[in-house]
Design a protein around this motif. Structure first.
Motif, PDB file in Angstrom:
ATOM      1  N   GLY A 277     -10.982  -6.900   5.008  1.00  0.00           N
ATOM      2  CA  GLY A 277     -10.464  -7.683   3.896  1.00  0.00           C
ATOM      3  C   GLY A 277     -10.688  -7.053   2.546  1.00  0.00           C
ATOM      4  O   GLY A 277     -10.784  -7.742   1.544  1.00  0.00           O
ATOM      5  N   THR A 278     -10.774  -5.753   2.500  1.00  0.00           N
ATOM      6  CA  THR A 278     -11.062  -5.071   1.237  1.00  0.00           C
ATOM      7  C   THR A 278      -9.836  -4.377   0.688  1.00  0.00           C
ATOM      8  O   THR A 278      -9.939  -3.410  -0.044  1.00  0.00           O
ATOM      9  N   TYR A 279      -8.670  -4.875   1.056  1.00  0.00           N
ATOM     10  CA  TYR A 279      -7.410  -4.343   0.547  1.00  0.00           C
ATOM     11  C   TYR A 279      -7.194  -2.887   0.918  1.00  0.00           C
ATOM     12  O   TYR A 279      -6.532  -2.156   0.189  1.00  0.00           O
ATOM     13  N   LYS A 280      -7.791  -2.461   2.005  1.00  0.00           N
ATOM     14  CA  LYS A 280      -7.414  -1.156   2.526  1.00  0.00           C
ATOM     15  C   LYS A 280      -7.726  -1.091   4.009  1.00  0.00           C
ATOM     16  O   LYS A 280      -8.632  -1.764   4.506  1.00  0.00           O
ATOM     17  N   TYR A 281      -6.960  -0.285   4.676  1.00  0.00           N
ATOM     18  CA  TYR A 281      -7.144  -0.020   6.086  1.00  0.00           C
ATOM     19  C   TYR A 281      -7.643   1.415   6.207  1.00  0.00           C
ATOM     20  O   TYR A 281      -7.030   2.333   5.663  1.00  0.00           O
ATOM     21  N   ILE A 282      -8.742   1.568   6.922  1.00  0.00           N
ATOM     22  CA  ILE A 282      -9.327   2.893   7.077  1.00  0.00           C
ATOM     23  C   ILE A 282      -8.976   3.426   8.451  1.00  0.00           C
ATOM     24  O   ILE A 282      -9.274   2.792   9.473  1.00  0.00           O
ATOM     25  N   PHE A 283      -8.343   4.602   8.450  1.00  0.00           N
ATOM     26  CA  PHE A 283      -7.862   5.201   9.676  1.00  0.00           C
ATOM     27  C   PHE A 283      -8.869   6.197  10.242  1.00  0.00           C
ATOM     28  O   PHE A 283      -9.534   6.930   9.497  1.00  0.00           O
TER      29      PHE A 283
ATOM     30  N   TYR B  31       0.831  -1.196   0.000  1.00  0.00           N
ATOM     31  CA  TYR B  31       0.000   0.000   0.000  1.00  0.00           C
ATOM     32  C   TYR B  31       0.874   1.258   0.000  1.00  0.00           C
ATOM     33  O   TYR B  31       2.004   1.240   0.500  1.00  0.00           O
TER      34      TYR B  31
ATOM     35  N   ILE C 182      -5.539   6.265   2.249  1.00  0.00           N
ATOM     36  CA  ILE C 182      -4.956   5.330   1.295  1.00  0.00           C
ATOM     37  C   ILE C 182      -4.893   5.968  -0.094  1.00  0.00           C
ATOM     38  O   ILE C 182      -5.797   6.720  -0.488  1.00  0.00           O
TER      39      ILE C 182
ATOM     40  N   SER D  26      -3.454   0.347  -3.426  1.00  0.00           N
ATOM     41  CA  SER D  26      -3.078  -0.955  -2.886  1.00  0.00           C
ATOM     42  C   SER D  26      -2.858  -1.912  -4.048  1.00  0.00           C
ATOM     43  O   SER D  26      -3.548  -1.843  -5.074  1.00  0.00           O
TER      44      SER D  26
ATOM     45  N   ILE E  84      -6.616  -1.008  -5.666  1.00  0.00           N
ATOM     46  CA  ILE E  84      -7.280   0.232  -5.283  1.00  0.00           C
ATOM     47  C   ILE E  84      -6.475   1.422  -5.775  1.00  0.00           C
ATOM     48  O   ILE E  84      -5.261   1.494  -5.589  1.00  0.00           O
TER      49      ILE E  84
ATOM     50  N   SER F   4     -10.499  -2.757   9.107  1.00  0.00           N
ATOM     51  CA  SER F   4     -10.342  -3.400   7.809  1.00  0.00           C
ATOM     52  C   SER F   4     -11.280  -4.592   7.757  1.00  0.00           C
ATOM     53  O   SER F   4     -11.494  -5.252   8.765  1.00  0.00           O
TER      54      SER F   4
ATOM     55  N   ALA G 179      -8.405  -9.361   7.051  1.00  0.00           N
ATOM     56  CA  ALA G 179      -7.050  -8.839   6.939  1.00  0.00           C
ATOM     57  C   ALA G 179      -6.279  -9.052   8.232  1.00  0.00           C
ATOM     58  O   ALA G 179      -6.829  -8.970   9.325  1.00  0.00           O
TER      59      ALA G 179
ATOM     60  N   PHE H   7      -7.825  -2.407  14.720  1.00  0.00           N
ATOM     61  CA  PHE H   7      -6.440  -2.230  15.160  1.00  0.00           C
ATOM     62  C   PHE H   7      -6.294  -0.877  15.852  1.00  0.00           C
ATOM     63  O   PHE H   7      -7.038   0.066  15.572  1.00  0.00           O
TER      64      PHE H   7
ATOM     65  N   SER I  30     -11.978  -6.430  11.194  1.00  0.00           N
ATOM     66  CA  SER I  30     -10.732  -6.499  11.948  1.00  0.00           C
ATOM     67  C   SER I  30     -10.444  -5.075  12.406  1.00  0.00           C
ATOM     68  O   SER I  30     -10.602  -4.124  11.637  1.00  0.00           O
TER      69      SER I  30
ATOM     70  N   LYS J 183      -4.512  -5.788  18.072  1.00  0.00           N
ATOM     71  CA  LYS J 183      -5.467  -6.051  16.995  1.00  0.00           C
ATOM     72  C   LYS J 183      -6.578  -6.969  17.477  1.00  0.00           C
ATOM     73  O   LYS J 183      -6.373  -7.813  18.357  1.00  0.00           O
TER      74      LYS J 183
ATOM     75  N   VAL K 145      -3.252 -10.572   2.983  1.00  0.00           N
ATOM     76  CA  VAL K 145      -4.712 -10.511   2.972  1.00  0.00           C
ATOM     77  C   VAL K 145      -5.277 -11.869   2.617  1.00  0.00           C
ATOM     78  O   VAL K 145      -4.829 -12.513   1.670  1.00  0.00           O
TER      79      VAL K 145
ATOM     80  N   TYR L 118       0.140   5.154   1.535  1.00  0.00           N
ATOM     81  CA  TYR L 118      -0.729   6.057   2.268  1.00  0.00           C
ATOM     82  C   TYR L 118      -0.098   7.443   2.293  1.00  0.00           C
ATOM     83  O   TYR L 118       1.123   7.579   2.308  1.00  0.00           O
TER      84      TYR L 118
END
Lengths: 115, 112
Positions: B96-102, A33, A45, A48, A56, B94, A101, B34, B32, B49, A96, A35
């Motif tokens: 499992g959608t190929y991104k982590y949202i902060f 990724y 982001i 990815s 993404i 997250s 994840a 974190f 998930s 986590k 993943v 960011y």
């Protein structure tokens, strides 16, 4: 041995220049990724990649072009740099898969300053 | 769609007193979750986590968090703050959608 390493750590450049940031991970992860952290510390982001394929692209300007030559590397090239590109850029990787994840491992960041 | 809300942008505590950093999440899937910490001019370090195992999660440096599905919360706590805990803390989701949202981050200040 650093898990996710990115270079350079600091980058100061003039408007209009083209620059690259490199990222490598030695964790054997399949997803990487980029960011961007703005001046208010907000992390968003940009891209990815999973197994070298773009998954993404979060409405990032075309001036930003990521490249993944293999699963362990994800580089970021930026054309025609603008003042608004000044930020800290973080590379990350994760594995993943089901059921969801695992955690992402982040590099130390590259502080880009456009003058 | 997934999102996280960190309810406090700044938290100040005295050294030796408890820490509570609040996080609410929204996710269509089993998430998930974190917590990451960022010390000044440093990278992001994973504190702990939650990935659908025990709802009370223990992390590094004495931090822990409890996943409460009914309240859609994942608050971070520590019984006794130390000066070295002063940093920016991020709650992340997250699914499992190929991104982590902060989340937007909480700056923790520890007073001597």
């Amino acid at each position: 041995d650093t898990a996710v390493s990115q270079t350079p750590k600091y980058l100061v450049t003039q408007m209009g220049n083209d620059k690259s940031i490199k990222c490598e991970q030695n964790l054997g992860h399949d997803t990487m990724y980029w960011y961007k952290q703005d001046s208010k510390k907000f992390l968003k982001i940009m891209f990815s990649y999973n197994n070298k394929e773009l998954i993404i692209n979060e409405t990032v300007p075309n001036r930003f072009s990521p490249k993944s030559p293999d699963k362990a590397h994800l580089n970021l090239h930026i054309n025609s740099l603008e003042l608004g590109d000044s930020a800290v850029y973080f590379c990350a990787s994760s594995q993943v898969g089901p059921p969801g994840a695992t955690e992402a491992f982040f590099g130390q960041g590259t502080r880009l300053t456009v003058v | 769609a997934q999102s996280v809300t960190q309810l406090d942008s700044h938290v100040s505590v005295s050294e030796g007193t408890p820490v509570l950093l609040r996080c609410n999440y929204s996710s269509s899937y089993s998430p998930s979750l974190f917590w990451y910490v960022q010390h000044p001019n440093k990278g992001l370090q994973l504190l702990l986590k939650y990935t659908s195992a025990a709802t009370l999660v223990k992390g590094i440096n004495g931090f822990e968090a409890e996943f409460k599905k009914s309240e859609t919360s994942f608050h971070l706590t520590k019984p006794s703050a130390h000066m070295s805990d002063a940093a920016e803390y991020f709650c992340v989701v997250s699914a499992g959608t190929y991104k982590y949202i902060f989340g937007t981050g909480t700056r923790l200040k520890v007073l001597a």
